[in-house]
Design a protein around this motif. Sequence first.
Motif, PDB file in Angstrom:
ATOM      1  N   GLU A 115       2.200   3.711 -10.959  1.00 50.14           N
ATOM      2  CA  GLU A 115       3.530   3.712 -10.343  1.00 50.14           C
ATOM      3  C   GLU A 115       4.165   5.104 -10.454  1.00 50.14           C
ATOM      4  OE1 GLU A 115       6.740   1.781 -12.639  1.00 50.14           O
ATOM      5  OE2 GLU A 115       7.082   0.532 -10.879  1.00 50.14           O
ATOM      6  N   GLU A 116       4.022   5.673 -11.636  1.00 51.95           N
ATOM      7  CA  GLU A 116       4.587   7.001 -11.873  1.00 51.95           C
ATOM      8  C   GLU A 116       3.919   8.035 -10.954  1.00 51.95           C
ATOM      9  OE1 GLU A 116       4.902   7.846 -16.175  1.00 51.95           O
ATOM     10  OE2 GLU A 116       4.173   9.840 -15.612  1.00 51.95           O
ATOM     11  N   LYS A 132       3.535  -1.564  -2.588  1.00 54.82           N
ATOM     12  CA  LYS A 132       3.796  -0.265  -3.208  1.00 54.82           C
ATOM     13  C   LYS A 132       2.525   0.589  -3.137  1.00 54.82           C
ATOM     14  CE  LYS A 132       6.223   2.360  -6.282  1.00 54.82           C
ATOM     15  NZ  LYS A 132       7.590   2.852  -6.149  1.00 54.82           N
ATOM     16  N   ASN A 135       5.189   7.442  -7.515  1.00 55.06           N
ATOM     17  CA  ASN A 135       6.584   7.897  -7.387  1.00 55.06           C
ATOM     18  C   ASN A 135       6.689   9.414  -7.317  1.00 55.06           C
ATOM     19  OD1 ASN A 135       7.546   5.324  -7.306  1.00 55.06           O
ATOM     20  ND2 ASN A 135       8.175   5.257  -9.457  1.00 55.06           N
ATOM     21  N   ASN A 136       5.680  10.098  -7.860  1.00 57.17           N
ATOM     22  CA  ASN A 136       5.672  11.562  -7.782  1.00 57.17           C
ATOM     23  C   ASN A 136       4.899  12.064  -6.577  1.00 57.17           C
ATOM     24  OD1 ASN A 136       7.263  12.127 -10.045  1.00 57.17           O
ATOM     25  ND2 ASN A 136       5.549  11.633 -11.385  1.00 57.17           N
TER      26      ASN A 136
END
Length: 655
Positions: free
Chosen positions: A276-277, A217, A280-281
């Motif tokens: 992660e946020e 990721k 993800n953005n």
Amino acid sequence: MKKSINILFFLVIAAALVGCNNGNDKKGSKGQGGLSTNAAERVYVAPGEHDEFYGFMSGGFSGQLGVYGLPSGRLLKVLPVFSQNPENGWGYSEETKPMLNTSYGFVPWDDSHHPDISQTNGELDGRWIFINGNNTPRIARIGLESFKTEEIIEIPNSAGNHSSSFITENTEYVVAGTRFSVPVPQKDMSINEYKGNFKGALTFINVDQETGRMGIKFQLMMPGFNYDLSHPGRDKSHGWFFFTTYNTEEAHSLLEVNASQNDKDFIAAVNWKKIEEYVNNGGGTKVPANYAHNILDEHTHTATSTMLKEVLTVNPMDVPGAVYFLPTPKSPHGCDVDPTGEYIIGNGKLSADLTVHSFTKMLDAIENKKFDGEAYGIPILNFEDILAGVVKQPGLGPLHTEFDGKGNAYTTFFISSEVVKWKVGTWEVLDRQPVFYSVGHGMIPGGNSRKPFGKYFVALNKITKDRYLPTGPELTQSAQLFDITGDKMELLLDFPTIGEPHYAAAIPAELVAPNSRKIYKLAENKHEYAVLQDSDVRVERDGKEVHIYMNMIRSHFNPDNIEGVKVGDKVYFHITNHEQDFDVPHGFAVIGANNAELLIMPGATETLVWEPKQVGVWPFYCTDFCSALHQEMQGYIRVSPADSNIELSWSLGED
Ligand code: RUQ
Ligand code: CUA
């Protein structure tokens, strides 16, 4: 200079203590005899009975994973992961070779350290077990249905993949942290320019909850320290990950002195949910990379290796509030989190005390911005502000801590060769037991989850010395099983392990055994060279390649007579095992093959390559005693001179 002398002095004392210990071992082992108690009864698993736990012990420098029954200590299986295994053709068969592919080519060995079992809601769920390859950075996923390595992913920008492979409490991520910092991207530069220029990548690999498939990721590009071990937050601290660091001095030579200068190194606290946020953005930077992703398909029984060319990197500076440093004394090794998620234990190898940080206090200090400077822009929290407590003088050389789920912690001490039980919250030492000798990791089944099964503690010792009959200069590593259900730990059993088990993981058998695969269904075999019916049996020539499409069942090969092969040919035996019975693999071996046998599971297809070098009539046979007529399970292949014009022919049961 004074400091380095102190350290050296400490190490000399430490060495002397190890020496004493070994000198005393005869005495020490006396009262340990199991016969005076009912220890033998408590580890005895009667013939035909099963063990209560599966214990998975890393194979260390064997690169594999040992599967043991607990409490018996019986070795149930050597499960091949990163190293070729001639016992069953892992890494030798055409189907499994791609599993060992890397950006450095075919790498048939690794150094495996820390297995971790998948979790759901912080509890062991028995789906998969992950393990790291330390040398050529890789993470493997093993399916606990098939007990097979199903996937291996290489970790780019990494070197010495040691703070791995630990998982978050819903197996959202498996984490791989680099031990050695390196230039990123790799380049030709002077080693003297290490400081400030090398980087330490902490890699977060997400796991598909259906298939288990792994994908990187993001990689968090940290300062050039050494990242030693890690553990996830759990329960209240779920969403965070903690990594011990050493060599915050950023020394690149004589680390035994130069990386022991700072009074405190750090535990890096990483808020992965925040990152992660951010990712993800659309946050993070994609950079070129080159790393292998290898998958074994359960229907084709064949592995594929794909080279991936890009990875997403994150600079901690770009995600404010995501990373903090917790000062932790003296080159901490293990980094352990208790089942409640509140306490983070830094096992300072060179510290006399054991430091426990408080997660609540950490959040508080962050909230109130109580920082004590920064390192490369990452805020350093104040040691006193986040301190939960100190276990005073518990022993020498703490390495790792496990928990029993009843409020007790068990720390291993390498130098003083003991396991120490202490109370979480009051920090008082409750018990200590010697181990033989120099323990590394310890393991309690589920000891790194919200719900440990606090019945046994296994000490994974580095030095064996006189515990077993001597076998030349090297003895196998010794594990020791303790009963921890009482106030005092009780030594029940010594048993040998393969390689050097660093960490281990164990799970109640009832969570795994009912799902264990018994056969592969022949009807579901999608191998491109599978021979599902006898009418498909054939031998084909394609230039200098000869493909033999063969099947096997008790107790013959079809075909078992083959002619028309020539010196200089490359012969592929594609063999399908037609058995549909539990535990009836057949083996296959042919004279002079430059690889290993195949061990073909019921319903599976595997391929062995053979390059005949000599003219003659050469036998092949089944290697696994499969029936009363196992010795009859054999065949011949005729090899003619390179210029011969004998036609290909094959047969079974013809004169
Ligand atoms: S590490 S003990 Cu990978 Cu502690 Cu070995
Ligand atoms: Cu098949 Cu022996």
